[in-house]
Write an enzyme that holds these catalytic residues in place. Structure first.
Site: not given
Length: 285
Positions: A220, A158, A174
């Site tokens: 995003k 993730h 990220h």
């Protein structure tokens, strides 16, 4: 806004100073910020692209590949099935790769410092092999993002690799190395930077950025990420906050170098759900 956590700020600054593997802006890589991203909702497909070029203008890949923690980290990025709801299959080779990566980061001063700190708090096992198992469980143990579904996700996938949900939403992603590599393969389209309220535009030397991008046909609207830092630095930072936290969502305000950040960590049972930095301000303003 939560008060600044001085104890964690001190620890994270020590880690920052010990992060010898961190790449330096302008020397090891250059970024090209271009325009400010437009307003957009999650799931919009038509968005204004205010950046014609890549975010990463150049990265010293020789240096990346010569640093063990980066090299072992990069080998993990192709181990996952992007879509949530599709069960992950972990092969024996991938287990070996996960272990090589953990061995590499555990040998760094950054992770040693995190381990020492967690030991003082009685949150880590004293033996390094046991601490490694603990890290494996937190980051690599598979779980289902939705209750009762197939194990389709893990903290590492993730946060560092990114996932998509029902072809509508980008989750996670990220990490700057993954961003750079996906951009290089034309999988990611950088749309521009996102500023904070009343703040000036970011600087090409900033090592924490908020950006807008599309990946696998999805947008995003805002994703924040450290730039240039080593994988061990991010691992150490998020692991410490995760192990200190009791609640499902933890937001710690810390000052690292010139950056005032809120570090956000979500837990998924005994595992990391997501983790990322939110830039609040920089002292250069």
């Amino acid at each position: 806004r939560k008060a600044l956590n001085h104890e964690l700020s001190k620890l994270f600054n020590e880690m920052w100073d010990l992060d010898v593997n961190r790449l330096m802006p302008g020397t090891d890589y250059t970024i090209d910020l271009q325009g400010k991203a437009g307003a957009v909702q999650q799931g919009d497909s038509a968005v204004q692209d205010n950046a014609a070029r890549h975010l990463f203008h150049s990265v010293n890949e020789e240096r990346l590949k010569s640093i063990k923690t980066f090299a072992t980290f990069i080998s993990l990025l192709d181990n996952y099935e992007t879509s949530t709801g599709v069960a992950e299959v972990v092969t024996p080779e991938e287990i070996v790769e996960n272990n090589c990566f953990l061995d590499a980061i555990l040998a760094t001063e950054v992770m040693k410092l995190a381990h020492e700190y967690l030991l003082k708090k009685n949150l880590a096992k004293p033996n390094l092999a046991d601490f490694k198992y603990q890290l494996y469980d937190i980051w690599f143990q598979l779980y289902a993002r939705k209750e009762g579904d197939r194990p389709d996700s893990c903290g590492f996938e993730h946060v560092f690799v990114g996932e998509t949900r029902r072809g509508k939403q980008i989750l996670g992603l990220h990490n700057w190395v993954q961003f750079y590599l996906q951009e290089k393969h034309n999988q990611i389209d950088y749309k521009g930077y996102v500023t904070r309220k009343n703040k000036t535009r970011p600087d090409k030397d900033d090592q924490v950025l908020s950006i807008q991008f599309s990946w696998k046909g999805l947008v995003k609207p805002i994703g924040s990420t450290f730039i240039g830092v080593s994988p061990e630095f991010e691992f150490a930072l998020y692991t410490v906050i995760f192990l200190l936290a009791e609640e499902r969502v933890t937001r710690e305000t810390v000052k690292i170098e010139e950056y005032e950040l809120q570090v956000v960590v979500y837990r998924h049972g005994h595992h990391i759900g997501t983790a990322y930095p939110v830039l609040l301000s920089t002292s250069s303003e």
